[in-house]
Design a protein around this motif. Sequence first.
Motif, PDB file in Angstrom:
ATOM      1  N   GLY A 263      49.815 -62.494  -0.997  1.00 27.50           N
ATOM      2  CA  GLY A 263      48.492 -61.897  -0.899  1.00 27.50           C
ATOM      3  C   GLY A 263      47.364 -62.773  -1.391  1.00 27.50           C
ATOM      4  N   TYR A 264      47.665 -63.759  -2.192  1.00 24.84           N
ATOM      5  CA  TYR A 264      46.637 -64.634  -2.755  1.00 24.84           C
ATOM      6  C   TYR A 264      46.288 -65.802  -1.846  1.00 24.84           C
ATOM      7  N   ILE A 265      46.937 -65.925  -0.702  1.00 26.54           N
ATOM      8  CA  ILE A 265      46.710 -67.057   0.199  1.00 26.54           C
ATOM      9  C   ILE A 265      45.360 -66.895   0.897  1.00 26.54           C
ATOM     10  N   LYS A 266      44.565 -67.947   0.831  1.00 28.81           N
ATOM     11  CA  LYS A 266      43.217 -67.952   1.393  1.00 28.81           C
ATOM     12  C   LYS A 266      43.116 -68.984   2.518  1.00 28.81           C
ATOM     13  N   THR A 267      41.997 -68.995   3.193  1.00 24.08           N
ATOM     14  CA  THR A 267      41.760 -69.940   4.285  1.00 24.08           C
ATOM     15  C   THR A 267      41.883 -71.381   3.802  1.00 24.08           C
ATOM     16  N   ILE A 268      41.400 -71.668   2.589  1.00 23.09           N
ATOM     17  CA  ILE A 268      41.484 -73.024   2.048  1.00 23.09           C
ATOM     18  C   ILE A 268      42.940 -73.469   1.919  1.00 23.09           C
ATOM     19  N   ASP A 269      43.829 -72.532   1.615  1.00 18.19           N
ATOM     20  CA  ASP A 269      45.248 -72.859   1.484  1.00 18.19           C
ATOM     21  C   ASP A 269      45.823 -73.305   2.827  1.00 18.19           C
ATOM     22  N   TRP A 270      45.442 -72.592   3.895  1.00 15.01           N
ATOM     23  CA  TRP A 270      45.885 -72.979   5.234  1.00 15.01           C
ATOM     24  C   TRP A 270      45.339 -74.350   5.602  1.00 15.01           C
ATOM     25  N   ALA A 271      44.073 -74.606   5.241  1.00 17.20           N
ATOM     26  CA  ALA A 271      43.463 -75.903   5.538  1.00 17.20           C
ATOM     27  C   ALA A 271      44.211 -77.030   4.826  1.00 17.20           C
ATOM     28  N   CYS A 272      44.598 -76.797   3.589  1.00 16.03           N
ATOM     29  CA  CYS A 272      45.359 -77.799   2.835  1.00 16.03           C
ATOM     30  C   CYS A 272      46.715 -78.061   3.483  1.00 16.03           C
ATOM     31  N   LEU A 273      47.360 -77.016   3.943  1.00 21.20           N
ATOM     32  CA  LEU A 273      48.657 -77.172   4.595  1.00 21.20           C
ATOM     33  C   LEU A 273      48.514 -77.970   5.885  1.00 21.20           C
ATOM     34  N   VAL A 274      47.507 -77.648   6.686  1.00 24.34           N
ATOM     35  CA  VAL A 274      47.279 -78.369   7.936  1.00 24.34           C
ATOM     36  C   VAL A 274      46.976 -79.839   7.646  1.00 24.34           C
ATOM     37  N   LEU A 275      46.173 -80.099   6.628  1.00 29.53           N
ATOM     38  CA  LEU A 275      45.850 -81.482   6.253  1.00 29.53           C
ATOM     39  C   LEU A 275      47.110 -82.237   5.839  1.00 29.53           C
ATOM     40  N   ALA A 276      47.949 -81.604   5.050  1.00 28.52           N
ATOM     41  CA  ALA A 276      49.180 -82.255   4.595  1.00 28.52           C
ATOM     42  C   ALA A 276      50.112 -82.561   5.753  1.00 28.52           C
ATOM     43  N   LEU A 277      50.344 -81.582   6.586  1.00 33.89           N
ATOM     44  CA  LEU A 277      51.237 -81.795   7.727  1.00 33.89           C
ATOM     45  C   LEU A 277      50.633 -82.792   8.712  1.00 33.89           C
ATOM     46  N   GLY A 278      49.318 -82.759   8.868  1.00 35.78           N
ATOM     47  CA  GLY A 278      48.642 -83.718   9.735  1.00 35.78           C
ATOM     48  C   GLY A 278      48.757 -85.138   9.195  1.00 35.78           C
TER      49      GLY A 278
END
Length: 192
Positions: free
Chosen positions: A84-99
């Motif tokens: 529940g604590y996952i925010k848009t910034i968290d998704w952005a960080c994941l995409v950046l890492a995988l990218g």
Amino acid sequence: MDYHAWLGIAASLLAIPSYFFYIRNILRGRTKPHVFSWLVWTVMAGAVFLMQIYSGAGAGAWVTGLTLVACIVILVLALRFPFGYIKTIDWACLVLALGGFGLWLLLDNPVWGVALLSLATFASFAPTYRKGWHLPHEETSVTFCLDGTKYVLSLLAMQQLNIVTVFYPALSVLLNFVLVAMLLWRRQRIKP
């Protein structure tokens, strides 16, 4: 054995209690790891470990390999907690890492790869910093302190000093120690 190997062993041995405390606190319910940070750190540790080996880090890469194993274990444990604590910034960080990882594979250039992965590592700390700011008692500060220290030893153990072998551990030293300072400061202001 030369001093690089001894420092590589020392850094690796320092990692063991670091992750022991963290895993113990997860199992006791005291620490609730941010699943996205640990997912990103798992990807980062794996990629950087491969790049360090490829670039001749030698004993200086041992701690990154051990970190990869610990990250996988903590990631699996983190999946037990609600998201529940996952925010848009968290998704952005994941995409950046995988990218960053994908670009390293695509470009086949370890210098660009470590630059992108280091940027992603910087971003991957954001979810834990944010969560630690609001819930400083849900993180194990000793783990991050020992992590920063193990990367100091890892830097000293590097057998080849170049941007690929040095940048990630140096950034990790900085990010871990800043996180520890922030957690300790916030704990004095927020009651458990």
